[in-house]
Write an enzyme that holds these catalytic residues in place. Sequence first.
Site, PDB file in Angstrom:
ATOM      1  N   VAL A  45       0.865  -1.175   0.000  1.00 57.05           N
ATOM      2  CA  VAL A  45       0.000   0.000   0.000  1.00 57.05           C
ATOM      3  C   VAL A  45       0.905   1.229   0.000  1.00 57.05           C
ATOM      4  CG1 VAL A  45      -1.835   1.248   1.215  1.00 57.05           C
ATOM      5  CG2 VAL A  45      -1.785  -1.253   1.275  1.00 57.05           C
ATOM      6  N   GLU A  46       1.004   1.880  -1.160  1.00 51.02           N
ATOM      7  CA  GLU A  46       1.916   3.024  -1.277  1.00 51.02           C
ATOM      8  C   GLU A  46       1.230   4.311  -0.841  1.00 51.02           C
ATOM      9  OE1 GLU A  46       3.549   2.743  -5.257  1.00 51.02           O
ATOM     10  OE2 GLU A  46       4.778   1.019  -4.639  1.00 51.02           O
ATOM     11  N   GLU A  57       4.274  -7.304   3.361  1.00 47.81           N
ATOM     12  CA  GLU A  57       4.512  -8.048   4.598  1.00 47.81           C
ATOM     13  C   GLU A  57       3.881  -7.347   5.799  1.00 47.81           C
ATOM     14  OE1 GLU A  57       6.608  -7.312   2.257  1.00 47.81           O
ATOM     15  OE2 GLU A  57       7.980  -8.946   1.826  1.00 47.81           O
TER      16      GLU A  57
HETATM   17  N1  THU Z   1       7.700  -4.110  -1.550  1.00 49.27           N
HETATM   18  C1  THU Z   1       6.990  -4.983  -0.764  1.00 49.27           C
HETATM   19  O1  THU Z   1       5.764  -4.900  -0.677  1.00 49.27           O
HETATM   20  N2  THU Z   1       7.674  -5.946  -0.096  1.00 49.27           N
HETATM   21  C2  THU Z   1       9.029  -6.127  -0.167  1.00 49.27           C
HETATM   22  O2  THU Z   1       9.571  -6.916   0.582  1.00 49.27           O
HETATM   23  C3  THU Z   1       9.794  -5.381  -1.176  1.00 49.27           C
HETATM   24  C4  THU Z   1       9.143  -4.145  -1.673  1.00 49.27           C
HETATM   25  C5  THU Z   1       6.966  -3.047  -2.243  1.00 49.27           C
HETATM   26  C6  THU Z   1       7.197  -1.692  -1.649  1.00 49.27           C
HETATM   27  C7  THU Z   1       6.883  -0.795  -2.840  1.00 49.27           C
HETATM   28  O3  THU Z   1       5.477  -0.522  -2.829  1.00 49.27           O
HETATM   29  C8  THU Z   1       7.225  -1.621  -4.046  1.00 49.27           C
HETATM   30  O4  THU Z   1       7.386  -2.961  -3.584  1.00 49.27           O
HETATM   31  C9  THU Z   1       8.506  -1.185  -4.744  1.00 49.27           C
HETATM   32  O5  THU Z   1       9.562  -1.105  -3.849  1.00 49.27           O
END
Ligand code: THU
Length: 137
Positions: A45-46, A57
């Site tokens: 979720v950005e 996670e």
């Molecule tokens: N991201 C994750 O959800 N889990 C990880 O362990 C690595 C990175 C997501 C964060 C971000 O929204 C996108 O991947 C690019 O970094």
Amino acid sequence: MDVNWEALRRRARELTKRAYAPYSHFPVGAAGLAEDGRVVVGCNVENAGYGVTLCAECGLISDLVAGGGGHLLAFCCVDAMGTTIMPCGRCRQLLWEHGGPTMLIDTPAGVQTMAEVLPQAFGIDDLDRVTNQQEKS
Ligand code: THU
């Protein structure tokens, strides 16, 4: 308990469809098996404040705790292509807290343990060691 890795990977891939990733365009889905048989899930979720983005996670651990807690036995996360990816360093620490050294994790190099992907981890044992020492003195 036997781990149905195919089912976990499938669930993780489904979760990539729920991801909110308008900035990176890199959806991530995660699925884990709790010791009581529950399957817990998460997606990234950005946020416009890039630094406060929640990795998949984070959602999965929240699902685990909000759903009654317990220990994680197995975990996997995938990208939008369904390819297995490794959790970032911060998320390995999150997983360590709830899975410990024996939790199984799906990696591009096959199934490994948390102890293999986060060697010499910092954890609750370190806190307890100092707390116990302080109680004695
Ligand atoms: N991201 C994750 O959800 N889990 C990880 O362990 C690595 C990175 C997501 C964060 C971000 O929204 C996108 O991947 C690019 O970094």
